[in-house]
Design a protein around this motif. Structure first.
Motif, mmCIF file in Angstrom:
data_model
loop_
_atom_site.group_PDB
_atom_site.id
_atom_site.type_symbol
_atom_site.label_atom_id
_atom_site.label_comp_id
_atom_site.label_asym_id
_atom_site.label_seq_id
_atom_site.Cartn_x
_atom_site.Cartn_y
_atom_site.Cartn_z
ATOM 1 N N GLU A 1 45.957 10.007 -1.996
ATOM 2 C CA GLU A 1 45.265 10.699 -1.296
ATOM 3 C C GLU A 1 44.275 11.438 -2.225
ATOM 4 O O GLU A 1 43.043 11.500 -1.621
ATOM 5 N N ASP A 2 44.457 11.846 -3.390
ATOM 6 C CA ASP A 2 43.472 12.383 -4.221
ATOM 7 C C ASP A 2 42.461 11.608 -4.422
ATOM 8 O O ASP A 2 41.271 11.726 -4.395
ATOM 9 N N LYS A 3 42.767 10.247 -4.726
ATOM 10 C CA LYS A 3 41.778 9.089 -5.056
ATOM 11 C C LYS A 3 40.791 9.039 -3.864
ATOM 12 O O LYS A 3 39.788 8.929 -3.749
ATOM 13 N N SER A 4 41.377 8.845 -2.686
ATOM 14 C CA SER A 4 40.709 8.672 -1.470
ATOM 15 C C SER A 4 39.697 9.877 -1.180
ATOM 16 O O SER A 4 38.627 9.549 -0.881
ATOM 17 N N ILE A 5 40.266 11.068 -1.372
ATOM 18 C CA ILE A 5 39.345 12.259 -1.383
ATOM 19 C C ILE A 5 38.147 12.376 -2.258
ATOM 20 O O ILE A 5 36.959 12.746 -2.007
ATOM 21 N N ARG A 6 38.384 11.939 -3.511
ATOM 22 C CA ARG A 6 37.343 11.938 -4.572
ATOM 23 C C ARG A 6 36.363 10.733 -3.897
ATOM 24 O O ARG A 6 35.285 10.996 -4.401
ATOM 25 N N LEU A 7 37.025 9.665 -3.653
ATOM 26 C CA LEU A 7 36.089 8.321 -3.359
ATOM 27 C C LEU A 7 35.046 8.986 -2.076
ATOM 28 O O LEU A 7 33.831 8.815 -2.267
ATOM 29 N N GLY A 8 35.581 9.656 -1.184
ATOM 30 C CA GLY A 8 34.931 10.215 -0.077
ATOM 31 C C GLY A 8 33.774 11.182 -0.512
ATOM 32 O O GLY A 8 32.832 11.175 0.064
ATOM 33 N N LEU A 9 34.453 12.012 -1.384
ATOM 34 C CA LEU A 9 33.424 13.027 -1.848
ATOM 35 C C LEU A 9 32.147 12.539 -2.541
ATOM 36 O O LEU A 9 30.949 12.853 -2.648
ATOM 37 N N PHE A 10 32.552 11.515 -3.382
ATOM 38 C CA PHE A 10 31.381 10.601 -4.261
ATOM 39 C C PHE A 10 30.481 9.938 -3.225
ATOM 40 O O PHE A 10 29.294 10.120 -3.402
ATOM 41 N N LEU A 11 30.867 9.173 -2.327
ATOM 42 C CA LEU A 11 29.979 8.809 -1.273
ATOM 43 C C LEU A 11 29.217 9.587 -0.540
ATOM 44 O O LEU A 11 27.918 9.583 -0.385
ATOM 45 N N ILE A 12 29.979 10.832 -0.143
ATOM 46 C CA ILE A 12 28.944 12.017 0.348
ATOM 47 C C ILE A 12 27.894 12.352 -0.559
ATOM 48 O O ILE A 12 26.785 12.469 0.012
ATOM 49 N N ILE B 1 28.175 8.861 6.228
ATOM 50 C CA ILE B 1 29.166 8.772 7.196
ATOM 51 C C ILE B 1 30.316 8.345 6.664
ATOM 52 O O ILE B 1 31.608 8.919 7.031
ATOM 53 N N VAL B 2 30.359 7.301 5.894
ATOM 54 C CA VAL B 2 31.816 6.547 5.543
ATOM 55 C C VAL B 2 32.472 7.600 4.533
ATOM 56 O O VAL B 2 33.557 7.532 4.631
ATOM 57 N N GLY B 3 31.589 8.222 3.749
ATOM 58 C CA GLY B 3 32.251 9.301 2.974
ATOM 59 C C GLY B 3 33.078 10.351 3.702
ATOM 60 O O GLY B 3 34.273 10.781 3.450
ATOM 61 N N VAL B 4 32.290 11.011 4.608
ATOM 62 C CA VAL B 4 32.800 11.896 5.629
ATOM 63 C C VAL B 4 34.250 11.424 6.280
ATOM 64 O O VAL B 4 35.296 12.074 6.497
#
Length: 210
Positions: free
Chosen positions: A14-25, A182-185
């Motif tokens: 979960e933490d990795k997914s959130i970090r990836l999403g924040l990075f894309l944002i 949008i993908v990051g969000v």
């Protein structure tokens, strides 16, 4: 013990997914800023130019030669000369005489001439290239009307045969950074939703066995 390990691995994912999403944002926001600053501003200035109908008034070489740089290998460069061709047209919007240019890049490179040929090593080849272009405008185009572009405020005495930028530039300026954003969000939102549902499911399960 196995449940604790699975829960730890799930939390780490979960933490990795959130970090990836924040990075894309962050990438999406930064890309919007950079592309907007580098591309959008000149594109908007270019698109502010009006569309007009042009007809050829005169096509002539003025007898002046200009230098261009040719390459003949990775470590081989040199300069040669090409004649200056001037194509004057009538601008239907302002009903005035204007000098035609291929595009804004050519206008900036040589504002005095209408055409810059691909630079060849021999001056004769450059002259033949310019002569071919001269004959094309004299014989093939002649007095036919064609679309041109001009900016009354920036360069009222010049017109362009084509725009350097068009609507596609504006599309790419916004589309890809927006998709990244949008993908990051979505990644962040879906991860938080999955985590919330997992917590609720765990709470319900504890109530059943309590």
């Amino acid at each position: 013990m196995a449940k604790i390990r699975v829960a730890y691995e799930y939390s780490e994912a979960e933490d990795k997914s959130i970090r990836l999403g924040l990075f894309l944002i962050i990438c999406g926001i930064v890309s919007l800023f950079i592309l907007g600053f580098c591309w959008l501003s000149p594109a908007l200035q270019d698109l502010q130019g009006k569309t007009a109908n042009c007809t050829v008034l005169s096509v002539q070489q003025i007898g002046e030669m200009f230098e261009c740089t040719f390459t003949c290998g990775s470590a081989c460069k040199g300069t040669s000369l090409y004649p200056c061709l001037q194509i004057y047209v009538n601008n239907s919007e302002s009903n005035s005489r204007a000098l035609l240019h291929q595009d804004e890049q050519q206008l900036i490179s040589n504002p005095k001439c209408s055409y810059i040929p691909p630079c060849e090593r021999e001056n004769q080849k450059n002259s033949e290239n310019v002569l071919y272009w001269q004959e094309f405008w004299n014989k093939d185009v002649g007095y036919q009307t064609f679309t041109c572009y001009f900016n009354q405020h920036r360069r009222p005495e010049d017109v362009l045969l084509r725009r350097t930028h068009d609507e596609n530039v504006l599309l790419h300026c916004f589309l890809w950074p927006l998709v990244t954003l949008i993908v990051g969000v979505l990644i962040v939102v879906l991860t938080i939703c999955a985590k919330t549902m997992a917590v609720k499911a765990e709470a319900i399960q504890k109530r059943k066995f309590s």
